[in-house]
Design an enzyme around this catalytic site. Structure first.
Site, PDB file in Angstrom:
ATOM      1  N   SER A   1       0.807  -1.222   0.000  1.00  0.00           N
ATOM      2  CA  SER A   1       0.000   0.000   0.000  1.00  0.00           C
ATOM      3  C   SER A   1       0.847   1.283   0.000  1.00  0.00           C
ATOM      4  CB  SER A   1      -0.942  -0.061   1.200  1.00  0.00           C
ATOM      5  OG  SER A   1      -1.804   1.027   1.230  1.00  0.00           O
TER       6      SER A   1
ATOM      7  N   ASP B   1      -1.745   1.306  -3.503  1.00  0.00           N
ATOM      8  CA  ASP B   1      -2.488   0.181  -4.083  1.00  0.00           C
ATOM      9  C   ASP B   1      -3.912   0.598  -4.463  1.00  0.00           C
ATOM     10  OD1 ASP B   1      -3.306   0.373  -1.447  1.00  0.00           O
ATOM     11  OD2 ASP B   1      -3.533  -1.782  -1.162  1.00  0.00           O
TER      12      ASP B   1
ATOM     13  N   ASP C   1      -6.500   1.862  -2.835  1.00  0.00           N
ATOM     14  CA  ASP C   1      -7.706   1.626  -2.041  1.00  0.00           C
ATOM     15  C   ASP C   1      -8.036   2.815  -1.133  1.00  0.00           C
ATOM     16  OD1 ASP C   1      -5.770   1.271  -0.100  1.00  0.00           O
ATOM     17  OD2 ASP C   1      -6.527  -0.674   0.600  1.00  0.00           O
TER      18      ASP C   1
ATOM     19  N   ARG D   1      -3.658   5.515  20.713  1.00  0.00           N
ATOM     20  CA  ARG D   1      -3.828   4.075  20.445  1.00  0.00           C
ATOM     21  C   ARG D   1      -2.519   3.508  19.906  1.00  0.00           C
ATOM     22  NH1 ARG D   1      -4.227   3.890  14.893  1.00  0.00           N
ATOM     23  NH2 ARG D   1      -4.663   1.659  14.883  1.00  0.00           N
TER      24      ARG D   1
ATOM     25  N   SER E   1      -0.351   1.730  17.309  1.00  0.00           N
ATOM     26  CA  SER E   1      -0.502   1.499  15.869  1.00  0.00           C
ATOM     27  C   SER E   1      -0.564   0.007  15.590  1.00  0.00           C
ATOM     28  CB  SER E   1       0.693   2.113  15.138  1.00  0.00           C
ATOM     29  OG  SER E   1       0.818   1.511  13.857  1.00  0.00           O
ATOM     30  N   GLY E   2      -1.314  -0.360  14.562  1.00  0.00           N
ATOM     31  CA  GLY E   2      -1.355  -1.762  14.152  1.00  0.00           C
ATOM     32  C   GLY E   2      -0.359  -2.048  13.040  1.00  0.00           C
ATOM     33  N   THR E   3       0.319  -1.037  12.558  1.00  0.00           N
ATOM     34  CA  THR E   3       1.209  -1.239  11.416  1.00  0.00           C
ATOM     35  C   THR E   3       2.645  -0.758  11.646  1.00  0.00           C
ATOM     36  OG1 THR E   3       0.713   0.907  10.433  1.00  0.00           O
ATOM     37  CG2 THR E   3      -0.732  -0.906   9.820  1.00  0.00           C
TER      38      THR E   3
HETATM   39  C1  16G Z   1      -4.138  -0.343   7.834  1.00  0.00           C
HETATM   40  C2  16G Z   1      -5.616  -0.460   7.648  1.00  0.00           C
HETATM   41  C3  16G Z   1      -6.247   0.901   7.623  1.00  0.00           C
HETATM   42  C4  16G Z   1      -5.890   1.657   8.877  1.00  0.00           C
HETATM   43  C5  16G Z   1      -4.405   1.676   9.090  1.00  0.00           C
HETATM   44  C6  16G Z   1      -4.096   2.206  10.460  1.00  0.00           C
HETATM   45  C7  16G Z   1      -6.755  -2.163   6.354  1.00  0.00           C
HETATM   46  C8  16G Z   1      -6.892  -2.811   5.022  1.00  0.00           C
HETATM   47  N1  16G Z   1      -5.901  -1.149   6.407  1.00  0.00           N
HETATM   48  O1  16G Z   1      -3.534   0.300   6.749  1.00  0.00           O
HETATM   49  O2  16G Z   1      -7.624   0.744   7.530  1.00  0.00           O
HETATM   50  O3  16G Z   1      -6.355   2.976   8.817  1.00  0.00           O
HETATM   51  O4  16G Z   1      -3.904   0.357   9.025  1.00  0.00           O
HETATM   52  O5  16G Z   1      -2.736   2.110  10.704  1.00  0.00           O
HETATM   53  O6  16G Z   1      -7.396  -2.546   7.315  1.00  0.00           O
HETATM   54  P1  16G Z   1      -2.158   2.263  12.152  1.00  0.00           P
HETATM   55  O7  16G Z   1      -2.742   1.168  12.996  1.00  0.00           O
HETATM   56  O8  16G Z   1      -0.692   2.179  11.983  1.00  0.00           O
HETATM   57  O9  16G Z   1      -2.575   3.615  12.654  1.00  0.00           O
HETATM   58 MG    MG Z   2      -3.834   1.097   0.527  1.00  0.00          MG
END
Ligand code: 16G
Ligand code: MG
Length: 543
Positions: free
Chosen positions: A63, A277, A279, A497, A499-501
């Site tokens: 992405s 990507d 989206d 929060r 981060s999930g990424t």
């Molecule tokens: C991912 C999520 C997106 C969310 C982002 C938050 C999907 C396909 N994508 O890119 O929706 O806004 O994570 O990122 O679910 P963060 O947890 O690092 O803030």
């Molecule tokens: Mg994307």
């Protein structure tokens, strides 16, 4: 299959000790670490296909991440994200050491009681990253190691792959499972919609698109001929020179709150940016003073839900419409939607699957993250009602027009997932039909100034949240600290929060003025740093 998996997996070995997790957006990290993950996701997709007796999708993309990264995501039969249980399997399979792979596979087969003689079918797509070609080949190898059939769609946007999977599993009721079929369905609907904008001038048909130097740019080029000049696109950052997502794309524009490099912006002209990507999409323009204005996912949700609500009234259709947001939604948007528009608003945790799920509970669910990821879901019953009304010859012209507009709106939307191309066509159609400029759209409500920051801590899992991430329940004292800091500013709100990424804690603040939002974000960052185990130097004030 044991011997074939053993043999093939030897060609895609896992570096010993490497541990990765299937997160909100699948696996995502530096491309060099992903070959074994891709092979194993090919295996898992094949199992998922056998289990569901349906086609499963695998998308190779990272992405909006830098070009050096890559990632992979599984797509379930109706085009939605894979279920949490299977996310867990993905993590287990990814982290099994080389010699334990067969056992890990066997474990899933047993738990899910998978019939291994069932046929399997997997659709694979990839973005334009230089690593994507060999990584998607590793996915295909995984599928063939378990005797599954695969179809390689090659370069496609993430939402295009979701669309293909949904078409395939609905026996083409959703559309034809080809890229051509996708363009045909969306563009036909777009052209039907814009027939209702008879006095739209050529000037108003112009749109500047920032393709983030990625797959979205390629696909916009491919689609253009289907648009029959009903939309004139000036495409920038098309990948011919610039680097993917570098100083451009939807994420850059949203986070930096400034225009991407590499585009030409004329005052008052509509511009939009896709992410890597395609989206996500955000809109923006520069006013006559050169001031930059961003129209993010919240503004998009407002435009779309207003349009749909008006059409429902005109059509005399009694369907419940709701907007689903996350904690990042600007407070002004939530107030406007609830108080002025009088639509139901729901707040969910961050991540597409949560919003998608919540939106499914309504006749019409409009969901958008502020970052520009979103779409509209219509229940089966709602679609049928719209369909029947559009075919009803005994209703008056106003109702008929509204019903046909609703029908074409359903068709222009990619309901499987947020889709920059589909969202762009819908937004362009709405603005044309309403004869609305981007300034008028922007003026529907004024965003509260806001700021997002990140704080590095030694373990971000110490932060636990509740109430759709709007309140922290741990570490002790953090929420109380945030509450008392928020009281120092007017119209203020803040939350944190993990981060999930990324390995950081995210901080969001909004307030009456930019100075206040910046100051509050800084205050809260300091509280996180002190109470949640900050590492490195203390956060510095922005000004
Ligand atoms: C991912 C999520 C997106 C969310 C982002 C938050 C999907 C396909 N994508 O890119 O929706 O806004 O994570 O990122 O679910 P963060 O947890 O690092 O803030
Ligand atoms: Mg994307």
């Amino acid at each position: 299959y044991d011997s074939e998996v053993s043999k093939q997996s030897g060609l895609h070995p896992k570096p010993a000790g490497l541990v990765l997790q299937y997160g909100t957006a699948g696996f995502r990290t530096n491309a060099k670490q992903l070959d074994h993950i891709m092979f194993r996701m090919g295996l898992l997709a094949t199992l998922r296909s056998k289990k569901t007796k349906a086609t499963i999708g695998v998308m190779v993309t990272a992405s909006h991440n830098p070009e050096e990264d890559n990632g992979v995501k599984l797509v379930d039969p109706m085009g939605e994200m894979v279920t949490p249980t299977w996310e867990g399997y993905a993590t287990q399979l990814a982290n099994a050491e080389q010699e334990d792979l067969l056992a890990a596979l066997q474990d899933i087969i047993k738990k899910e009681a998978i019939n291994m003689s069932q046929e399997a079918n997997v659709f694979v797509g990839k973005d334009t990253r230089s690593s994507s070609a060999s990584l998607s080949q590793a996915v295909l190898d995984g599928v063939s190691a378990l005797g599954g059939h695969s179809k390689d769609y090659g370069l496609v946007t993430t939402p295009q792959l979701h669309y293909m999977v949904c078409c395939q599993n609905t026996q083409c009721k959703y559309g034809e499972a080809t890229v051509e079929g996708y363009y045909k369905k969306l563009c036909q609907a777009f052209i039907q919609l814009t027939k209702n904008a008879s006095n739209c001038t050529d000037d108003q048909k112009h749109l500047t698109v920032d393709g983030a130097n990625g797959i979205g740019a390629l696909k916009v080029r491919e689609m253009e001929s289907h648009l029959k000049r009903e939309l004139h696109i000036s495409l920038f950052n098309d990948g011919s020179k610039g680097k993917l997502n570098h100083q451009c794309g939807a994420d850059f524009v949203k986070v930096q709150q400034k225009p991407p490099t590499g585009i030409k912006m004329n005052p008052g002209e509509r511009c939009c940016s896709f992410d890597g990507d395609a989206d996500r999409i955000v809109y923006y323009y520069a006013d006559s003073e050169g001031q930059f204005h961003l129209l993010d996912g919240d503004k998009i949700a407002t435009l779309i839900s207003t349009f749909l609500k008006e059409l429902l009234t005109q059509a005399g259709l009694d369907l419940e419409i709701a907007v689903v947001q996350t904690a990042y939604a600007n407070g002004s948007s939530t107030n406007y939607l609830e108080d002025t528009m009088k639509v139901i608003v729901r707040c969910t945790k961050t991540g597409v699957k949560h919003l998608h799920h919540a939106a499914q509970e309504f006749d019409i669910g409009v969901y958008f993250e502020a970052n520009g990821h979103g779409t509209v879901l219509f229940s089966k019953a709602a679609e049928e009602k719209i369909q029947r009304l559009a075919e009803n010859s005994s209703i008056n012209d106003e109702r008929k027009r509204a019903a046909l507009l609703l029908q074409n709106t359903v068709n222009v939307i990619n309901q499987t997932v947020g889709d920059a191309i589909s969202d762009m066509l819908l937004i362009e159609a709405i603005l044309a039909i309403k004869g609305m400029t981007i300034q008028q759209w922007d003026a529907i409500y004024s965003d509260l100034p806001n700021r997002q920051l990140k704080v590095k801590v030694s373990d971000r899992r110490v932060i636990d949240t509740t109430d759709a991430e709007r309140r922290a329940v741990s570490p002790a004292g953090l929420q109380e600290a945030i509450d008392s800091l928020v009281k120092n500013y007017r119209e203020a709100r803040s939350f944190v929060r993990p981060s999930g990424t990324e390995d950081v804690v995210r901080v969001y603040a909004e307030a009456e003025t930019q100075e206040s939002a910046d100051a509050l974000a800084h205050d809260v960052s300091l509280a996180v740093y002190r109470l949640a185990g900050g590492v490195g130097g203390e956060p510095k004030p922005l000004h």
